[in-house]
Structures are given as structure tokens and as C-alpha cells.
Design an enzyme around this catalytic site. Structure first.
Site, mmCIF file in Angstrom:
data_model
loop_
_atom_site.group_PDB
_atom_site.id
_atom_site.type_symbol
_atom_site.label_atom_id
_atom_site.label_comp_id
_atom_site.label_asym_id
_atom_site.label_seq_id
_atom_site.Cartn_x
_atom_site.Cartn_y
_atom_site.Cartn_z
ATOM 1 N N ARG A 52 -113.875 5.663 38.000
ATOM 2 C CA ARG A 52 -112.989 5.371 39.132
ATOM 3 C C ARG A 52 -112.522 6.672 39.770
ATOM 4 O O ARG A 52 -111.962 7.545 39.113
ATOM 5 C CB ARG A 52 -111.775 4.560 38.680
ATOM 6 C CG ARG A 52 -110.888 4.130 39.837
ATOM 7 C CD ARG A 52 -109.723 3.293 39.350
ATOM 8 N NE ARG A 52 -110.149 2.015 38.817
ATOM 9 C CZ ARG A 52 -110.474 0.975 39.565
ATOM 10 N NH1 ARG A 52 -110.444 1.056 40.871
ATOM 11 N NH2 ARG A 52 -110.852 -0.156 39.001
ATOM 12 N N SER A 66 -93.137 -1.674 36.207
ATOM 13 C CA SER A 66 -93.213 -2.349 34.908
ATOM 14 C C SER A 66 -92.930 -1.361 33.780
ATOM 15 O O SER A 66 -92.239 -1.696 32.807
ATOM 16 C CB SER A 66 -94.595 -2.981 34.740
ATOM 17 O OG SER A 66 -94.742 -3.527 33.442
ATOM 18 N N GLY A 71 -91.511 0.325 29.434
ATOM 19 C CA GLY A 71 -92.201 1.453 28.824
ATOM 20 C C GLY A 71 -93.700 1.234 28.848
ATOM 21 O O GLY A 71 -94.190 0.222 29.361
ATOM 22 N N GLU A 94 -106.053 5.957 32.347
ATOM 23 C CA GLU A 94 -105.628 6.915 33.378
ATOM 24 C C GLU A 94 -104.623 6.286 34.340
ATOM 25 O O GLU A 94 -103.699 6.954 34.807
ATOM 26 C CB GLU A 94 -106.830 7.455 34.154
ATOM 27 C CG GLU A 94 -106.432 8.533 35.163
ATOM 28 C CD GLU A 94 -107.614 9.195 35.857
ATOM 29 O OE1 GLU A 94 -107.399 9.785 36.924
ATOM 30 O OE2 GLU A 94 -108.748 9.116 35.326
ATOM 31 N N ARG A 95 -104.782 4.986 34.653
ATOM 32 C CA ARG A 95 -103.821 4.331 35.544
ATOM 33 C C ARG A 95 -102.425 4.346 34.918
ATOM 34 O O ARG A 95 -101.425 4.596 35.603
ATOM 35 C CB ARG A 95 -104.247 2.887 35.831
ATOM 36 C CG ARG A 95 -105.450 2.755 36.740
ATOM 37 C CD ARG A 95 -105.847 1.292 36.934
ATOM 38 N NE ARG A 95 -104.879 0.553 37.719
ATOM 39 C CZ ARG A 95 -104.042 -0.361 37.235
ATOM 40 N NH1 ARG A 95 -104.057 -0.651 35.940
ATOM 41 N NH2 ARG A 95 -103.212 -1.002 38.027
ATOM 42 N N ARG A 96 -102.346 4.075 33.618
ATOM 43 C CA ARG A 96 -101.050 4.091 32.946
ATOM 44 C C ARG A 96 -100.447 5.489 32.948
ATOM 45 O O ARG A 96 -99.239 5.668 33.110
ATOM 46 C CB ARG A 96 -101.216 3.581 31.507
ATOM 47 C CG ARG A 96 -101.223 2.065 31.389
ATOM 48 C CD ARG A 96 -101.694 1.600 30.038
ATOM 49 N NE ARG A 96 -103.149 1.682 29.946
ATOM 50 C CZ ARG A 96 -103.809 1.686 28.800
ATOM 51 N NH1 ARG A 96 -103.156 1.637 27.653
ATOM 52 N NH2 ARG A 96 -105.122 1.734 28.801
ATOM 53 N N ASN A 128 -112.392 -0.165 33.186
ATOM 54 C CA ASN A 128 -112.192 -0.407 34.611
ATOM 55 C C ASN A 128 -112.719 -1.772 35.037
ATOM 56 O O ASN A 128 -112.149 -2.429 35.908
ATOM 57 C CB ASN A 128 -112.871 0.697 35.433
ATOM 58 C CG ASN A 128 -112.029 1.957 35.490
ATOM 59 O OD1 ASN A 128 -110.913 1.939 35.959
ATOM 60 N ND2 ASN A 128 -112.576 3.056 34.981
#
Length: 297
Positions: A52, A66, A71, A94-96, A128
Site C-alpha cells: 500500500r 478509536s 488505545g 502501518e495504518r495503526r 491489506n
């Protein structure tokens, strides 16, 4: 390239990543695995070969909200950075990590694993696909990386990633599109369905611009491609528009014969064809009788 048998990894493709990560949107807090450890966000970095390439800002903001409330529920999966012993490279999550930074967290929970480059890429693609759908071009490029850099076949890539071989093959075909068309897919202006229809076109760039400008559906795009290919196979020739006199003459003859009559002028305007379409053998007999009687006169 690593000394590694193509397609053989530590992952069970039938299991996917459900055992490795859970939905970050879950309402119930999850107990962190015993081996999870907190690592400062600045000691983490993305995998340079992460499939991505783009992250939707609004989705990251929602995830950050969120995270502020609950957390980071599920640990990121990381590995020691091959080029920097003080850093860790993100294998999955990676998004987190990005959302945690938006939420102004200083540390995130991680699981440290020693994955190879190929295993890291596999997990990145699977995460992903299952967590948020990869852009079709990004997904295709991920498959291509496994094949070109790590010696996978399409069959092995399909098994490792839990996809069908035909899906992998069809996605790889999208990389045959011109760069400008691939960019439209990356931007979201064209869907995977649009892209698949355009792969077979003789001039996909021109057709892609038409699709975007007119906001065509996938079905309309397929029809557009078929029509364009039909014209191209016939040399691009279009039938000349008939003048009112010709149309009127066709109508008169059709009425007189009670059969469909079509008049086609030649390119020089002096010659042409008259076609009479009969519906039954009786019509053919009657036409032959008419022509014979004229000849006898």
C-alpha cells in the site's frame, strides 16, 4: 536475493491473518499477548516494499479517534530493521502506527518477529487484502514483487496469499495498462472492473479519458471497448449518412415490393448496391416474377 525456496514461508495460507491480528474496531478490549512489548513510535518505520502506497486521511482520522478512546487494541507485527539495529520495520499494522501518531501516542504495542523479506511482503499483502482492500494496482504490484524478486510462480503466490490463480493472473494483467491509466486506478477514478475492461483495448488511454469524463459504469465501459475494437478492426470506416432522397427512395421501393429495400452508395457516388430482403420463399418467387416480367417487356 535470499537463499530461500520460492513460495515456502512460515505462514499457513489457509489460516490468513486472523490468528495474528484482530479487528481494531472491536467493541471488546483484547488481552495483549504475553510477548507484546511497548516500543516508541519513533523507533518504528514502514516497510519500503509495503504494497500500500497511499492511505486515506479520513480513514486514518477515524482509526485515530478509536485509538484515543480504546488505545491500540491489537499489537503491530514488526521485525528488526535489516539496516538499522536500533529500529524496527513494520510488517503488519502501518495504518495503526500512522493513526497512533495522529492520536499523539508515544508508544504502541508490538510483536517482534524475524521474518524474511518475502514473508514480510506476503503478510503485508494479506493484511491489506483482509483489513482494507488494496487498490487493484497496488495489489498487482505486490504479486509482481513476489514473482520477480522472490521467485514465486503465479500458483505459489496464489496459495501463499489465499487467492485463486486466475485472480492473481487477472490482477497482473492490469500492469500492462499504460502508466497514465494505472494512475487513474490508483487515484480511484477508475475501478478494477473498468481497468480489466480497458486491458483489451487498442487505445486504453483515450478510452480511459472518455470513461472518466462521462462517468461510465463498468458495463458501459465494456460496451465502449467493444465498439472501439469493432471500428478498429474494420479500419475505422463509418457508413456514410444517407441523404433524404435516398431514404425516401428506399421507402418507396420497400412499399412497392412489400420487402425491405436498402440502397448503399459507393465511394465514388456514382455506383452502389440495392439490396432486397425477402421474408419467405413466396416473397422470393414474387420478386423473381416481377424481375422476369420487366425483362420480357
Amino acid at each position: 536475493m535470499e537463499d530461500r525456496k520460492p513460495g515456502i514461508t512460515g505462514l499457513n495460507p489457509n489460516r490468513g491473518l486472523k490468528a495474528l491480528m484482530a479487528d481494531t474496531g472491536s467493541r471488546e478490549p483484547l488481552r495483549q499477548p504475553a510477548e507484546a512489548q511497548a516500543i516508541p513510535v519513533e523507533r518504528l518505520g514502514p516497510n519500503p516494499k509495503q504494497p500500500r502506497k497511499s492511505f486515506d486521511r479520513s480513514e486514518l482520522e477515524q482509526l485515530a479517534a478509536s485509538i484515543r478512546e480504546k488505545g491500540v487494541i491489537q499489537p503491530l507485527i514488526v521485525r528488526p530493521d535489516p539496516k538499522d539495529g536500533d529500529m524496527y520495520q513494520i510488517v503488519a499494522g502501518e495504518r495503526r502506527w500512522r493513526a497512533a501518531q495522529l492520536a499523539r501516542l508515544h508508544e504502541v504495542p508490538v510483536l517482534v518477529r524475524r521474518y524474511s523479506d518475502a514473508e514480510t511482503l506476503e503478510i503485508g499483502i494479506i493484511e491489506n487484502i483482509h483489513r482494507t482492500a488494496l487498490n487493484p494496482i497496488e495489489e498487482a504490484e505486490g504479486y509482481q514483487q513476489l514473482i520477480e524478486e522472490y521467485g514465486f510462480t503465479q500458483d505459489l503466490a496464489a496459495v501463499a496469499l489465499g487467492r485463486s490463480r486466475s485472480h492473481v493472473a487477472n490482477m497482473l494483467r492490469l500492469l500492462n495498462l499504460p502508466a497514465s491509466v494505472r494512475q487513474l486506478v490508483l487515484k480511484g477514478d477508475l475501478s478494477a472492473g473498468h481497468a480489466r475492461a480497458l486491458v483489451t483495448a487498442g487505445d486504453p488511454e483515450a478510452l480511459a479519458r472518455t470513461v472518466v469524463r462521462r462517468g461510465l459504469s463498468v458495463r458501459d465501459t465494456e460496451k465502449l471497448v467493444r465498439n472501439a475494437e469493432s471500428k478498429r478492426s474494420s479500419g475505422g470506416r463509418k457508413p456514410a449518412e444517407k441523404d433524404a432522397d435516398t431514404v425516401g427512395l428506399e421507402g418507396d421501393l420497400s412499399a412497392a415490393l412489400s420487402m425491405k429495400v436498402t440502397i448503399t452508395h459507393g465511394a465514388n457516388g456514382e455506383s452502389g448496391q440495392v439490396t432486397v430482403a425477402y421474408g419467405t420463399l413466396e416473397d422470393l418467387d414474387r420478386l423473381c416474377s416481377l424481375l422476369s416480367s420487366v425483362r420480357q417487356e
